[in-house]
Design a protein around this motif. Structure first.
Motif, PDB file in Angstrom:
ATOM      1  N   GLU A  53       0.815  -1.205   0.000  1.00 56.76           N
ATOM      2  CA  GLU A  53       0.000   0.000   0.000  1.00 56.76           C
ATOM      3  C   GLU A  53       0.854   1.261   0.000  1.00 56.76           C
ATOM      4  O   GLU A  53       0.429   2.315  -0.432  1.00 56.76           O
ATOM      5  CB  GLU A  53      -0.926   0.036   1.226  1.00 56.76           C
ATOM      6  CG  GLU A  53      -2.031  -0.991   1.203  1.00 56.76           C
ATOM      7  CD  GLU A  53      -1.609  -2.303   1.860  1.00 56.76           C
ATOM      8  OE1 GLU A  53      -0.448  -2.427   2.285  1.00 56.76           O
ATOM      9  OE2 GLU A  53      -2.455  -3.191   1.942  1.00 56.76           O
ATOM     10  N   ARG A  54       2.073   1.150   0.496  1.00 57.26           N
ATOM     11  CA  ARG A  54       2.971   2.300   0.550  1.00 57.26           C
ATOM     12  C   ARG A  54       3.936   2.339  -0.631  1.00 57.26           C
ATOM     13  O   ARG A  54       4.843   3.153  -0.676  1.00 57.26           O
ATOM     14  CB  ARG A  54       3.752   2.294   1.856  1.00 57.26           C
ATOM     15  CG  ARG A  54       2.861   2.604   3.044  1.00 57.26           C
ATOM     16  CD  ARG A  54       3.680   2.605   4.304  1.00 57.26           C
ATOM     17  NE  ARG A  54       2.849   2.955   5.429  1.00 57.26           N
ATOM     18  CZ  ARG A  54       3.090   3.970   6.242  1.00 57.26           C
ATOM     19  NH1 ARG A  54       4.138   4.729   6.036  1.00 57.26           N
ATOM     20  NH2 ARG A  54       2.304   4.212   7.243  1.00 57.26           N
ATOM     21  N   SER A  88      -3.934  -3.254  -4.313  1.00 55.99           N
ATOM     22  CA  SER A  88      -3.788  -3.068  -2.869  1.00 55.99           C
ATOM     23  C   SER A  88      -5.135  -3.075  -2.163  1.00 55.99           C
ATOM     24  O   SER A  88      -5.267  -3.629  -1.076  1.00 55.99           O
ATOM     25  CB  SER A  88      -3.076  -1.743  -2.564  1.00 55.99           C
ATOM     26  OG  SER A  88      -1.764  -1.766  -3.032  1.00 55.99           O
ATOM     27  N   ILE A  89      -6.111  -2.438  -2.768  1.00 57.79           N
ATOM     28  CA  ILE A  89      -7.434  -2.363  -2.148  1.00 57.79           C
ATOM     29  C   ILE A  89      -8.110  -3.728  -2.186  1.00 57.79           C
ATOM     30  O   ILE A  89      -8.651  -4.197  -1.194  1.00 57.79           O
ATOM     31  CB  ILE A  89      -8.315  -1.306  -2.856  1.00 57.79           C
ATOM     32  CG1 ILE A  89      -7.724   0.088  -2.634  1.00 57.79           C
ATOM     33  CG2 ILE A  89      -9.752  -1.373  -2.349  1.00 57.79           C
ATOM     34  CD1 ILE A  89      -8.343   1.164  -3.507  1.00 57.79           C
ATOM     35  N   GLY A  90      -8.070  -4.387  -3.327  1.00 61.07           N
ATOM     36  CA  GLY A  90      -8.686  -5.704  -3.455  1.00 61.07           C
ATOM     37  C   GLY A  90     -10.202  -5.641  -3.287  1.00 61.07           C
ATOM     38  O   GLY A  90     -10.821  -4.607  -3.510  1.00 61.07           O
ATOM     39  N   ARG A  91     -10.779  -6.735  -2.856  1.00 59.05           N
ATOM     40  CA  ARG A  91     -12.232  -6.801  -2.661  1.00 59.05           C
ATOM     41  C   ARG A  91     -12.657  -6.196  -1.345  1.00 59.05           C
ATOM     42  O   ARG A  91     -13.807  -5.828  -1.156  1.00 59.05           O
ATOM     43  CB  ARG A  91     -12.693  -8.246  -2.741  1.00 59.05           C
ATOM     44  CG  ARG A  91     -12.409  -8.867  -4.109  1.00 59.05           C
ATOM     45  CD  ARG A  91     -12.958 -10.221  -4.154  1.00 59.05           C
ATOM     46  NE  ARG A  91     -14.360 -10.082  -4.578  1.00 59.05           N
ATOM     47  CZ  ARG A  91     -14.959 -10.920  -5.348  1.00 59.05           C
ATOM     48  NH1 ARG A  91     -14.342 -11.978  -5.771  1.00 59.05           N
ATOM     49  NH2 ARG A  91     -16.198 -10.724  -5.697  1.00 59.05           N
ATOM     50  N   GLN A  96      -6.922   0.262   8.686  1.00 60.45           N
ATOM     51  CA  GLN A  96      -5.473   0.484   8.747  1.00 60.45           C
ATOM     52  C   GLN A  96      -4.852   0.406   7.354  1.00 60.45           C
ATOM     53  O   GLN A  96      -3.984   1.191   6.999  1.00 60.45           O
ATOM     54  CB  GLN A  96      -4.799  -0.522   9.682  1.00 60.45           C
ATOM     55  CG  GLN A  96      -4.993  -0.230  11.152  1.00 60.45           C
ATOM     56  CD  GLN A  96      -4.562   1.170  11.528  1.00 60.45           C
ATOM     57  OE1 GLN A  96      -5.361   1.949  11.986  1.00 60.45           O
ATOM     58  NE2 GLN A  96      -3.312   1.500  11.362  1.00 60.45           N
ATOM     59  N   GLY A  97      -5.297  -0.538   6.548  1.00 58.56           N
ATOM     60  CA  GLY A  97      -4.821  -0.642   5.176  1.00 58.56           C
ATOM     61  C   GLY A  97      -5.188   0.586   4.364  1.00 58.56           C
ATOM     62  O   GLY A  97      -4.385   1.099   3.577  1.00 58.56           O
ATOM     63  N   ALA A  98      -6.400   1.079   4.574  1.00 60.18           N
ATOM     64  CA  ALA A  98      -6.846   2.287   3.874  1.00 60.18           C
ATOM     65  C   ALA A  98      -5.995   3.486   4.285  1.00 60.18           C
ATOM     66  O   ALA A  98      -5.615   4.303   3.440  1.00 60.18           O
ATOM     67  CB  ALA A  98      -8.321   2.550   4.169  1.00 60.18           C
ATOM     68  N   LEU A  99      -5.681   3.594   5.580  1.00 60.59           N
ATOM     69  CA  LEU A  99      -4.839   4.698   6.054  1.00 60.59           C
ATOM     70  C   LEU A  99      -3.467   4.660   5.392  1.00 60.59           C
ATOM     71  O   LEU A  99      -2.958   5.699   4.954  1.00 60.59           O
ATOM     72  CB  LEU A  99      -4.667   4.635   7.576  1.00 60.59           C
ATOM     73  CG  LEU A  99      -5.864   5.010   8.425  1.00 60.59           C
ATOM     74  CD1 LEU A  99      -5.504   4.915   9.903  1.00 60.59           C
ATOM     75  CD2 LEU A  99      -6.383   6.390   8.094  1.00 60.59           C
ATOM     76  N   SER A 100      -2.871   3.482   5.317  1.00 64.81           N
ATOM     77  CA  SER A 100      -1.568   3.354   4.674  1.00 64.81           C
ATOM     78  C   SER A 100      -1.634   3.801   3.225  1.00 64.81           C
ATOM     79  O   SER A 100      -0.765   4.536   2.748  1.00 64.81           O
ATOM     80  CB  SER A 100      -1.080   1.903   4.725  1.00 64.81           C
ATOM     81  OG  SER A 100      -0.777   1.527   6.031  1.00 64.81           O
ATOM     82  N   LEU A 101      -2.661   3.382   2.545  1.00 64.92           N
ATOM     83  CA  LEU A 101      -2.824   3.724   1.141  1.00 64.92           C
ATOM     84  C   LEU A 101      -3.006   5.230   0.957  1.00 64.92           C
ATOM     85  O   LEU A 101      -2.380   5.849   0.093  1.00 64.92           O
ATOM     86  CB  LEU A 101      -4.034   2.971   0.581  1.00 64.92           C
ATOM     87  CG  LEU A 101      -4.198   3.052  -0.910  1.00 64.92           C
ATOM     88  CD1 LEU A 101      -4.343   1.647  -1.462  1.00 64.92           C
ATOM     89  CD2 LEU A 101      -5.413   3.858  -1.244  1.00 64.92           C
ATOM     90  N   VAL A 102      -3.822   5.846   1.784  1.00 66.50           N
ATOM     91  CA  VAL A 102      -4.088   7.283   1.663  1.00 66.50           C
ATOM     92  C   VAL A 102      -2.829   8.086   1.982  1.00 66.50           C
ATOM     93  O   VAL A 102      -2.532   9.074   1.312  1.00 66.50           O
ATOM     94  CB  VAL A 102      -5.276   7.692   2.563  1.00 66.50           C
ATOM     95  CG1 VAL A 102      -5.440   9.198   2.609  1.00 66.50           C
ATOM     96  CG2 VAL A 102      -6.550   7.036   2.074  1.00 66.50           C
ATOM     97  N   HIS A 103      -2.083   7.654   2.976  1.00 66.46           N
ATOM     98  CA  HIS A 103      -0.839   8.357   3.304  1.00 66.46           C
ATOM     99  C   HIS A 103       0.185   8.206   2.177  1.00 66.46           C
ATOM    100  O   HIS A 103       0.971   9.117   1.914  1.00 66.46           O
ATOM    101  CB  HIS A 103      -0.272   7.882   4.638  1.00 66.46           C
ATOM    102  CG  HIS A 103      -1.047   8.428   5.799  1.00 66.46           C
ATOM    103  ND1 HIS A 103      -0.935   9.728   6.222  1.00 66.46           N
ATOM    104  CD2 HIS A 103      -1.976   7.851   6.593  1.00 66.46           C
ATOM    105  CE1 HIS A 103      -1.755   9.934   7.237  1.00 66.46           C
ATOM    106  NE2 HIS A 103      -2.394   8.802   7.485  1.00 66.46           N
ATOM    107  N   ARG A 138     -15.795  -0.256   2.360  1.00 73.88           N
ATOM    108  CA  ARG A 138     -14.639   0.649   2.396  1.00 73.88           C
ATOM    109  C   ARG A 138     -13.831   0.534   1.100  1.00 73.88           C
ATOM    110  O   ARG A 138     -13.414   1.525   0.516  1.00 73.88           O
ATOM    111  CB  ARG A 138     -13.766   0.318   3.600  1.00 73.88           C
ATOM    112  CG  ARG A 138     -12.589   1.230   3.778  1.00 73.88           C
ATOM    113  CD  ARG A 138     -11.759   0.871   5.003  1.00 73.88           C
ATOM    114  NE  ARG A 138     -12.515   1.127   6.211  1.00 73.88           N
ATOM    115  CZ  ARG A 138     -12.904   0.194   7.081  1.00 73.88           C
ATOM    116  NH1 ARG A 138     -12.604  -1.079   6.872  1.00 73.88           N
ATOM    117  NH2 ARG A 138     -13.578   0.518   8.162  1.00 73.88           N
ATOM    118  N   ALA A 139     -13.630  -0.694   0.629  1.00 74.23           N
ATOM    119  CA  ALA A 139     -12.890  -0.918  -0.621  1.00 74.23           C
ATOM    120  C   ALA A 139     -13.634  -0.292  -1.796  1.00 74.23           C
ATOM    121  O   ALA A 139     -13.011   0.347  -2.656  1.00 74.23           O
ATOM    122  CB  ALA A 139     -12.679  -2.412  -0.847  1.00 74.23           C
TER     123      ALA A 139
END
Length: 151
Positions: A53-54, A88-91, A96-103, A138-139
């Motif tokens: 994600e990063r 990264s997002i997937g289904r 926490q995964g979303a936060l990593s991606l947004v950052h 969320r995805a």
């Protein structure tokens, strides 16, 4: 004083910046010895700071002392970024995964601080209370936002 995780992450980032290939090979035990920490601390840093994600790919090799390959994903255009984000997002994706991606998007300057905060608020668990499968919704929300951001 900086936490050991921050120091290790900064060290790895500096190594990546020095390499023109955007790929480094490290031995986990050697790095743990250098920072006088447990090898699991190195795993923690790799998992939390160098995730897909990063914008990183981590490959682990066993045997002969073993080593870890860290690759920085290059993003030459928005199409590559879109493919990586969708993967990264997937289904479904955790908060926490979303936060990593947004950052990560913020680091790439694809979103502003304000847009980052808006995205984080829209995918927050508190705003998805009436939803049965929060991670799937969320995805879906993230994929829709990414389509607008990268268009």
């Amino acid at each position: 004083m900086a936490r050991i995780s921050d120091v290790i992450a900064e060290f790895i980032n500096n190594m990546l910046e020095e390499k023109s290939s955007k790929e480094i090979i490290i031995q986990r035990n050697d790095l743990a010895d250098k920072f006088n920490c447990a090898p699991s601390q190195i795993n923690y840093v790799l998992t939390t700071r160098f995730s897909h994600e990063r914008g990183y790919i981590i490959e682990s090799r066993r045997g002969g002392g073993g080593y870890i390959v860290i690759k920085k994903i290059s993003h030459d255009n928005n199409e590559k970024i879109a493919m990586m984000l969708n993967e990264s997002i997937g289904r479904s994706i955790t908060y926490q995964g979303a936060l990593s991606l947004v950052h990560y998007l913020l680091e790439l300057s694809l979103v502003t601080e304000r847009e980052c905060e808006l995205i984080k608020m829209s995918v927050n668990d508190r705003n998805l209370t009436s939803v049965e499968d929060k991670n799937k919704v969320r995805a879906d929300i993230l994929r829709g936002m990414m389509a607008v951001i990268l268009s």
